[in-house]
Scaffold this motif. Structure first.
Motif: not given
Length: 153
Positions: A64-69, A37-42, A31-33, A72-75
């Motif tokens: 989590t950052t992933t969930a928030r991203n 910034w790129p954000h990667t989760a497993m 996802t993207v913050t 927000r972005s829907e991508k």
């Protein structure tokens, strides 16, 4: 060439069945913050289920950052190695309603598959990607089965 359909092989990987035989497969969920910034989760096979070749659902830890991203972005993009190829799946996301009685509370998303690209090197065989070893396989597999059942509601 990218297209918006999972191959039969990828659909079988993500169909939510036979988790015991797929328990070692893991994927990167990108996802993207807000800062760009790129954000990667497993993510594991116990947190994603293909409804068909064009649609998947994902269960993401809340807060989590992933969930928030994703909200927000829907991508998001999935990236993983499976069956000798690197796969990249672009997703357009829609947040699903909260399940008030969920056994395993998660942010649930339904995702339209925008494109699927599989990359095979001409000069080398891709032999592995991310793989995991469950510490308590029985309880994790039970949770995964329950999580996927809730994703299908």
């Amino acid at each position: 060439m990218p297209n918006g359909d999972l191959s039969e092989e990828l659909y079988k990987l993500l169909n939510g069945r036979n988790l015991e035989t797929k328990q070692h497969e893991a994927m990167m969920l990108m996802t993207v913050t807000e800062e760009g910034w790129p954000h990667t989760a497993m993510i594991s096979v116990g947190e994603i289920v293909a409804l068909d070749s064009r649609c998947v659902r994902l269960a993401i830890w809340p807060g989590t950052t992933t969930a928030r991203n994703m909200i927000r972005s829907e991508k998001a993009t999935l990236a993983f190695v499976y069956a000798g190829a690197a796969h990249y799946i672009k997703l357009s996301l829609k947040l699903l309603p909260v399940l008030p009685d969920a056994e395993h509370p998660r942010e649930r998303f339904e995702a339209e598959i925008i494109s699927v690209r599989s990359d095979i090197a001409q000069y080398a065989d891709i032999t592995t990607g991310m793989q995991i070893e469950l510490k308590d396989g029985e309880s994790v597999l039970r949770r995964w089965h329950e999580t996927l059942a809730e994703l299908l509601l």
